[in-house]
Design an enzyme around this catalytic site. Sequence first.
Site: not given
Ligand code: CAA
Length: 257
Positions: A65, A108, A111, A131
Site C-alpha cells: 500500500a 498490500g 495481499e 508491515e
Molecule cells: N509506498 C510508497 N512509496 C513506495 C513504496 C510504498 N509501499 N514502496 C516503494 N516506494 C517508493 C519509494 O519511496 C521510492 O520513491 P522515491 O524515489 O520518491 O524515494 C520508489 O518507490 C523506489 O523505491 P526504493 O528507492 O525504496 O527502491 P529500492 O529498490 O531501494 O527498495 C523496496 C525496494 C525494498 C521494495 C523498498 O522500496 C521498500 O521497502 N518499500 C516498502 C515496502 C513495504 O513496507 N510495503 C508495505 C507497505 S504497508 C502495506 O502494504 C499495508 C497493508 O497491509 C496493505
Amino acid sequence: MSEHVILTEIVGRVGVIRVNRPEALNALNLAILHAVVEAAEAFQNDPNIMAIVITGNEKAFAAGADIKEMADKSYIEMHQSDWFSGWSRFTEIRLPMIAAVNGYALGGGCELAMMTDMIIAGPGTKFGQPEINLGVIPGMGGSQRLTRAIGKSKAMDMVLTGRMMDGEEAERAGLVARLVDDNNVFDTAMEIAQTIASKSRPVVMAAKEAVNTAFETSLSQGLLVERRAFHALFALEDQKEGMEAFSNKRKAEFKDR
Ligand code: CAA
C-alpha cells in the site's frame, strides 16, 4: 508520474490489468484501488471476458500500500474511511483471476496477489508482509489469507519478522500455483487464462464459487454446496455438449449457456 495508474487490454477472452506506477514500485494508492476495481467489474460485465490476469512490471507487482498516502492519517480517519475496505469489491469478482507476479509483492502487493485465484511467479519474485517494520500489521488480508495459504507457523514467520520469501519458497509453501522462469511469468498466466477461456463461462464461475466455499464453511456444508451446484449445472446446454462431445470423441464447443 504515470498518467494512467493502470493499463488494461483485452486479449481474446482475457482481460488484462497492469498496475502502472513504476516510479513508486506500483505502491497501491486510492487511485489504483478505484481503477483496478472498476476495470475488473467492467471485465466481469462483458460476457465475452472469461478470465482476468493482473500484473505489474518486472521490478514490482506492487511494493505495498502507498505508505506516503497514509503515513499522517489519524486513527479516526483510518477507522471512519474503513481504509482498505474498498478492496473487498475486487474479491467479489466472480470470474477467475490470475496474478502474474514478478519482483516485489510486499504488504498490500502480496495481499492483492492473494485476493486472486492463483499466483504465477518466478524464482526472483519477492513476497513479504513487512508491515511490522512500519509499526503496523497487514491490513488487506495478509494475516488471514497468508495463514490459510501457507499455514500458521510460516505465516507467523513472515508477519512477525517481515522477511521476504522468494518464488521457490513460495511455491513450496503453497502460495504459488506455478513457478516458471521470471521472464515467462506473464505468458504462463495468459496461457492458463486462455485455457480457462475455452471452457463454459457459467461452469467456470460455479467452479470458482465452489472452491471459495471451502474457506467459508464446514466440510459437510461445503460438500452440500458443491453437490447442489453440480446438480444445477445439468440445466445448462454446455453440460449436454461437454458430455456428448466426450462420448463422440470430439472437443466440446461451449456456448456459455
Ligand atoms: N509506498 C510508497 N512509496 C513506495 C513504496 C510504498 N509501499 N514502496 C516503494 N516506494 C517508493 C519509494 O519511496 C521510492 O520513491 P522515491 O524515489 O520518491 O524515494 C520508489 O518507490 C523506489 O523505491 P526504493 O528507492 O525504496 O527502491 P529500492 O529498490 O531501494 O527498495 C523496496 C525496494 C525494498 C521494495 C523498498 O522500496 C521498500 O521497502 N518499500 C516498502 C515496502 C513495504 O513496507 N510495503 C508495505 C507497505 S504497508 C502495506 O502494504 C499495508 C497493508 O497491509 C496493505
